[in-house]
Design an enzyme around this catalytic site. Structure first.
Site, PDB file in Angstrom:
ATOM      1  CD  GLU A 132      40.990  56.016  52.511  1.00  0.00           C
ATOM      2  OE1 GLU A 132      40.399  56.865  51.802  1.00  0.00           O
ATOM      3  OE2 GLU A 132      42.198  55.738  52.376  1.00  0.00           O
ATOM      4  CG  HIS A 171      28.646  33.264  34.041  1.00  0.00           C
ATOM      5  ND1 HIS A 171      28.002  32.158  33.501  1.00  0.00           N
ATOM      6  CD2 HIS A 171      27.841  34.316  33.755  1.00  0.00           C
ATOM      7  CE1 HIS A 171      26.875  32.537  32.909  1.00  0.00           C
ATOM      8  NE2 HIS A 171      26.760  33.838  33.033  1.00  0.00           N
ATOM      9  CE  LYS A 209      49.093  57.455  52.481  1.00  0.00           C
ATOM     10  NZ  LYS A 209      48.398  58.752  52.716  1.00  0.00           N
TER      11      LYS A 209
END
Ligand SMILES: O=P(O)(O)OC[C@H]1O[C@](O)(CO)[C@@H](O)[C@@H]1O
Length: 430
Positions: free
Chosen positions: A271, A292, A403
């Site tokens: 951000e 792994h 938003k």
């Protein structure tokens, strides 16, 4: 934190010592800018003043009514949850109040968590700088209803951490709730060392002064040279590697209790630095587990990554019993810590062998002082990187579009972003 850049010097992409020495002149100038921003209490730079501005007594006073809490539920999202979660996951002991975080609006998860909590012995910490974040306010309304339905007076079990105005501030005033102020000039992703990140640690009984002291000592360590400042060494080297093609930074702590730290780092790095087509993608990884899984990509995939390997130098260990299992006798009499350390060093060597840049970050222990120092230094590293990249480190305009679209879809206003949702192209395969 102790930073070792050696495994990035001869890598591909790599950064030479000579390049770092040339870059150091820019560090001096960037450090002057950072210090000037701190002195002027400028937005964002103010976060680096928190070790001297945070009011620990105010935090202790706000949580004092909840000393009986068996659990603390934080309702917040992004920087309003991740700092507190980092401290809780790193520091909480078996006898501490359990910390839970509602930082998403998945109804199944919210319901399952609320059904499991002793709501009459849980304190709710609602955290939002703006007081308008839909996920946080929606979750708070659901939590408040669940407490009411359980016969719990929510006003007796709730405190608020928010700005000086907005919905949550009004709620605290109306219902006379204990409250903490979010410090001015400190973006959410930089607020771990403030009221936002430390209230849960206070409820869990952790040493706030040690956290603050670790951060304060890190602040005192900032200088005009990357060769004298671990935070700047990390920020400068990650910046230089990004400029040479390492556009992903895999944050890979070798400690389960630092897994959430990697998530906190991901918001801080993404951000703050993802601006103007620039940035470095933080990949959250965990050692030894991701040896792994993701290590295959790190070693044999595109040459566009660096790996940050983090570990504590001191930790409580556990022996591995002797065994006659075929081929595994070498493990017997060793310890899990010895194995984890061997895997850390082997992974670093495997990256070097394949030419992938790695940076080793070591902290003394997973404790209050080292966490305070580590978070402060990663924040300072991020600020330095932003200065070198000349981006607007402390804003996040790109998150606003979504938003507005979501709010428009829910009838929360007329937003053209919501209209764009219907214009999406789809090609369904079922
Ligand atoms: O504390 P608030 O205002 O609810 O914001 C929560 C999070 O949302 C953001 O503003 C991004 O939308 C983050 O920067 C912040 O940490």
């Amino acid at each position: 934190m102790h930073v070792d850049l050696g495994s990035s010097l001869d890598a591909t992409p790599g950064v030479s010592r000579e390049s770092l020495e040339r870059l150091d002149d820019q560090i001096a100038a960037a450090h002057e800018r950072i210090e000037a921003g701190r002195d002027a209490h400028e937005h964002g730079y103010e976060a680096l003043n928190l070790p001297s501005t945070v009011d620990l007594d105010a935090i202790r006073a706000a949580v004092a009514p909840f000393e009986d809490a068996e659990a603390v539920l934080t309702v917040g999202i992004g920087g309003s949850a991740l700092g507190a979660a980092t401290f809780a996951d790193a520091l909480a002991g078996p006898d501490d109040p359990e910390a839970y975080f509602l930082d998403n609006v998945d109804p199944a998860h919210v319901s399952r968590l609320l059904d499991s909590l002793p709501l009459d012995r849980t304190v709710v910490n609602v955290v939002s700088r703006s007081g308008t974040t839909a996920e946080t306010l929606a979750n708070f309304l659901v939590v408040r209803e669940a407490m009411t339905d359980a016969g719990v007076d929510w006003t007796e079990r709730t405190f608020v951490t928010t700005g000086e105005s907005g919905n949550l501030r009004s709620l605290a005033t109306t219902h006379d709730l204990p409250s903490l102020s979010v410090p001015d000039g400190v973006p959410g992703r930089f607020s771990a060392l403030s009221t936002v990140g430390l209230a849960v640690a206070a409820i869990q009984g952790h040493d706030l002064e040690a956290i603050r002291t670790g951060a304060a000592d890190a602040a005192d360590g900032l200088s005009g040279s990357l060769f004298e400042t671990p935070a700047y060494a990390y920020g400068a080297t990650t910046y230089a590697l990004a400029g040479r093609g390492a556009l992903t930074n895999a944050m890979m702590p070798y400690a389960e209790r630092l897994e959430t730290f990697a998530e906190w780092f991901a918001q801080l790095w993404a951000e703050s630095l993802g601006k103007d087509g620039l940035g470095q993608t933080p990949a959250r990884a965990l050692g030894a587990t991701d040896q792994h899984s993701q290590l295959q990509l790190y070693r044999a995939g595109p040459r566009d990554k660096l790996v940050t390997l983090v570990r504590p130098r001191n930790y409580s260990d556990r022996p591995i019993p002797e065994t006659d299992l075929d081929g595994l006798s070498y493990l017997g009499g060793s310890s899990l810590g010895d194995l984890l350390d061997a895997e850390f060093e082997a992974t670093e060597a495997s990256l070097v062998e394949s030419g992938v840049p790695a940076i080793r970050v070591e902290i003394d222990a997973v404790d209050e002082y080292s966490l305070g120092s580590l978070l402060y230094e990663m924040e300072a590293a991020c600020v330095l990187y932003g200065e070198l990249a000349a981006v607007s480190t402390f804003t996040q305009p790109a998150v606003e579009w979504g938003k507005k679209a979501a709010r428009g879809l829910l009838g929360g206003g007329d937003f053209e972003e919501a209209e764009a949702v219907d214009e999406r192209t789809s090609l369904v395969v079922e």
